[in-house]
Design a protein around this motif. Sequence first.
Motif, PDB file in Angstrom:
ATOM      1  N   TRP A 208       0.852  -1.183   0.000  1.00  0.00           N
ATOM      2  CA  TRP A 208       0.000   0.000   0.000  1.00  0.00           C
ATOM      3  C   TRP A 208       0.886   1.230   0.000  1.00  0.00           C
ATOM      4  N   VAL A 209       0.271   2.361  -0.266  1.00  0.00           N
ATOM      5  CA  VAL A 209       0.988   3.632  -0.234  1.00  0.00           C
ATOM      6  C   VAL A 209       0.082   4.676   0.407  1.00  0.00           C
ATOM      7  N   VAL A 210       0.686   5.575   1.177  1.00  0.00           N
ATOM      8  CA  VAL A 210      -0.093   6.642   1.812  1.00  0.00           C
ATOM      9  C   VAL A 210      -0.627   7.579   0.740  1.00  0.00           C
ATOM     10  N   ASP A 211      -1.941   7.739   0.695  1.00  0.00           N
ATOM     11  CA  ASP A 211      -2.570   8.609  -0.292  1.00  0.00           C
ATOM     12  C   ASP A 211      -2.751  10.024   0.252  1.00  0.00           C
ATOM     13  N   SER A 212      -3.141  10.136   1.536  1.00  0.00           N
ATOM     14  CA  SER A 212      -3.335  11.466   2.120  1.00  0.00           C
ATOM     15  C   SER A 212      -3.282  11.376   3.630  1.00  0.00           C
ATOM     16  N   VAL A 213      -2.953  12.506   4.246  1.00  0.00           N
ATOM     17  CA  VAL A 213      -2.988  12.647   5.702  1.00  0.00           C
ATOM     18  C   VAL A 213      -3.646  13.990   5.988  1.00  0.00           C
ATOM     19  N   ARG A 214      -4.790  13.962   6.664  1.00  0.00           N
ATOM     20  CA  ARG A 214      -5.502  15.216   6.906  1.00  0.00           C
ATOM     21  C   ARG A 214      -5.906  15.318   8.374  1.00  0.00           C
ATOM     22  N   PRO A 215      -5.857  16.512   8.926  1.00  0.00           N
ATOM     23  CA  PRO A 215      -6.286  16.692  10.323  1.00  0.00           C
ATOM     24  C   PRO A 215      -7.803  16.599  10.416  1.00  0.00           C
ATOM     25  N   VAL A 216      -8.295  15.893  11.449  1.00  0.00           N
ATOM     26  CA  VAL A 216      -9.741  15.760  11.618  1.00  0.00           C
ATOM     27  C   VAL A 216     -10.189  16.202  13.002  1.00  0.00           C
ATOM     28  N   ALA A 217      -9.238  16.530  13.873  1.00  0.00           N
ATOM     29  CA  ALA A 217      -9.526  17.055  15.214  1.00  0.00           C
ATOM     30  C   ALA A 217      -8.183  17.456  15.812  1.00  0.00           C
ATOM     31  N   ALA A 218      -8.211  17.976  17.019  1.00  0.00           N
ATOM     32  CA  ALA A 218      -6.971  18.385  17.676  1.00  0.00           C
ATOM     33  C   ALA A 218      -6.044  17.181  17.831  1.00  0.00           C
ATOM     34  N   PRO A 227      -4.175   1.089  -2.519  1.00  0.00           N
ATOM     35  CA  PRO A 227      -3.474  -0.147  -2.889  1.00  0.00           C
ATOM     36  C   PRO A 227      -2.508   0.111  -4.042  1.00  0.00           C
ATOM     37  N   ARG A 228      -1.409  -0.607  -4.059  1.00  0.00           N
ATOM     38  CA  ARG A 228      -0.412  -0.444  -5.114  1.00  0.00           C
ATOM     39  C   ARG A 228      -0.247  -1.780  -5.841  1.00  0.00           C
ATOM     40  N   GLY A 229      -0.881  -1.852  -7.012  1.00  0.00           N
ATOM     41  CA  GLY A 229      -0.730  -3.051  -7.828  1.00  0.00           C
ATOM     42  C   GLY A 229      -1.689  -4.175  -7.492  1.00  0.00           C
ATOM     43  N   HIS A 230      -2.730  -3.893  -6.726  1.00  0.00           N
ATOM     44  CA  HIS A 230      -3.725  -4.915  -6.414  1.00  0.00           C
ATOM     45  C   HIS A 230      -5.069  -4.240  -6.173  1.00  0.00           C
ATOM     46  N   PRO A 256      -2.180  -1.821  15.942  1.00  0.00           N
ATOM     47  CA  PRO A 256      -3.581  -1.994  15.526  1.00  0.00           C
ATOM     48  C   PRO A 256      -4.328  -0.668  15.501  1.00  0.00           C
ATOM     49  N   PHE A 257      -5.012  -0.410  14.388  1.00  0.00           N
ATOM     50  CA  PHE A 257      -5.853   0.781  14.258  1.00  0.00           C
ATOM     51  C   PHE A 257      -7.150   0.386  13.581  1.00  0.00           C
ATOM     52  N   SER A 258      -8.246   0.957  14.052  1.00  0.00           N
ATOM     53  CA  SER A 258      -9.554   0.689  13.451  1.00  0.00           C
ATOM     54  C   SER A 258      -9.663   1.379  12.103  1.00  0.00           C
ATOM     55  N   ILE A 259     -10.337   0.711  11.187  1.00  0.00           N
ATOM     56  CA  ILE A 259     -10.565   1.266   9.849  1.00  0.00           C
ATOM     57  C   ILE A 259     -11.761   2.212   9.925  1.00  0.00           C
ATOM     58  N   SER A 260     -11.581   3.437   9.463  1.00  0.00           N
ATOM     59  CA  SER A 260     -12.651   4.435   9.543  1.00  0.00           C
ATOM     60  C   SER A 260     -13.385   4.626   8.228  1.00  0.00           C
ATOM     61  N   SER A 261     -12.893   4.015   7.175  1.00  0.00           N
ATOM     62  CA  SER A 261     -13.545   4.152   5.871  1.00  0.00           C
ATOM     63  C   SER A 261     -14.646   3.111   5.722  1.00  0.00           C
ATOM     64  N   ALA A 262     -15.486   3.306   4.689  1.00  0.00           N
ATOM     65  CA  ALA A 262     -16.567   2.373   4.385  1.00  0.00           C
ATOM     66  C   ALA A 262     -16.138   1.488   3.225  1.00  0.00           C
ATOM     67  N   PRO A 263     -16.350   0.188   3.306  1.00  0.00           N
ATOM     68  CA  PRO A 263     -15.958  -0.692   2.204  1.00  0.00           C
ATOM     69  C   PRO A 263     -16.565  -0.292   0.868  1.00  0.00           C
ATOM     70  N   ALA A 264     -17.804   0.217   0.899  1.00  0.00           N
ATOM     71  CA  ALA A 264     -18.483   0.567  -0.348  1.00  0.00           C
ATOM     72  C   ALA A 264     -17.958   1.856  -0.972  1.00  0.00           C
ATOM     73  N   ALA A 265     -17.066   2.566  -0.267  1.00  0.00           N
ATOM     74  CA  ALA A 265     -16.583   3.855  -0.774  1.00  0.00           C
ATOM     75  C   ALA A 265     -15.465   3.709  -1.801  1.00  0.00           C
ATOM     76  N   GLY A 266     -14.916   2.524  -1.977  1.00  0.00           N
ATOM     77  CA  GLY A 266     -13.828   2.333  -2.926  1.00  0.00           C
ATOM     78  C   GLY A 266     -12.717   1.488  -2.337  1.00  0.00           C
ATOM     79  N   ASN A 267     -11.603   1.429  -3.052  1.00  0.00           N
ATOM     80  CA  ASN A 267     -10.524   0.536  -2.617  1.00  0.00           C
ATOM     81  C   ASN A 267      -9.520   1.192  -1.685  1.00  0.00           C
ATOM     82  N   ARG A 268      -9.732   2.439  -1.317  1.00  0.00           N
ATOM     83  CA  ARG A 268      -8.858   3.072  -0.345  1.00  0.00           C
ATOM     84  C   ARG A 268      -9.357   2.776   1.074  1.00  0.00           C
TER      85      ARG A 268
END
Length: 439
Positions: A208-218, A227-230, A256-268
Amino acid sequence: MNPRLLLAIYLAITLAPLGLSAFSGRPARSLWDELASGAGMLAYAIILAEFLLSGRFRSISRRIGMDVTMRFHQLFARSALVFALLHPFLYRAPSKPPYPWDTTRQLTLTDDLSAIASGVAAWLLLTPLVLQAIGRDRLDMRYEVWRLMHGLGAAAVAALLLHHTLAAGRYSADPVLAAVWIGLFAIALASLLSIYLVKPVLKRMRPWVVDSVRPVAARTWEVTLAPRGHGGLRYLAGQFAWLNIGHGPASLFENPFSISSAPAAGNRVAFIIKELGDFTRTVGRIRPGTPAYLDAPHGHLCVAGRDEPGIALIAGGVGIAPLLGILRQLRLDRDPRPTLLAYGNRVAEQIVCRDEIDDLARHHGTRVIHALQEPPPGWTGHSGMLDAAFFRDHLADPGMREWLFVICGPPAMMDAAETALIGLGVPARQIICERFRYD
């Protein structure tokens, strides 16, 4: 895997050596000598089975949660330590060469120093290994260093005990029981190798590769990976991943970190990470394009497949991460069930993705209740913690007793929420949560 089936398999593994020894046909010894042998066999069988519980096998943890799996791991390890500590002190037979007429060693213990030494070494190593795990949070040691030491220490204990069991064990002279011990050791070793050798190879094949890093709170960021190549990752909203950013696939620098994205939103896939220490302290400085690897998906904090008439999500602090993923998925699925989000923080600046949560309230119909311990002037939400009084005030509607309740946050808040909900008449089967801390 059904939890009852998992428990049955675990008991079968740990009790099999005792059962085989009971039917070995060897003459019985004194009660104390038999108790000593039994304690030793139980300790070793539990230690070998522990490798399976700590191996991140999704077939084991998916049904009951990684937190329950690891809690079992901790409790059984402490039980093994008790049995191991008792083992040498229960013997009453003398240690000396066998009598010519006592070929089955009914009357004596072996005096072979090499056979005894491996057991003594394992006995001395097991106590600090377990105590170090119990007090890990109080040790001035990086998690990665502790994890390596714990894994190597456990492997050393298992290998030393295999030699001691085969060389000194009276019942292990039975070739069937000896084969069982060797087989269990091989399974334990394979479990360890799957973590440190097989999984890194699999992760290298799916980078995988980091696509973006954005602040969402303090001091809180949402890190999105591409994904890279898959084709990406198949997962359910609410699950988590072991995340490795900026290191090789075999690196121990993963958390370990919880996934905050939705599976239906795409492959990121996205993760909400708060700056707390070690890796998280520098998360805001991660640059797009940084390589990453995932061991995923894990966890059972999911609403997919549940048919309760409503869903209440209870979050504390950064525990919003998996619940936000669930809400995002519910919105994309156009799920018609009523939803409620109770979200507690210390101050307003810590509210993660506040604009998006407000938008969910407006367009998805999610009822949102914010709770702040230190509210600003003019605050119109709840003032205080997500405690028993909060739940009595906001979740006591009898119609909500049939809902599904999903909880994630600090351990004290989760305990209070579970206790309060059960007190309100919510069945335990309708409450799901997952912890990353187990004591």
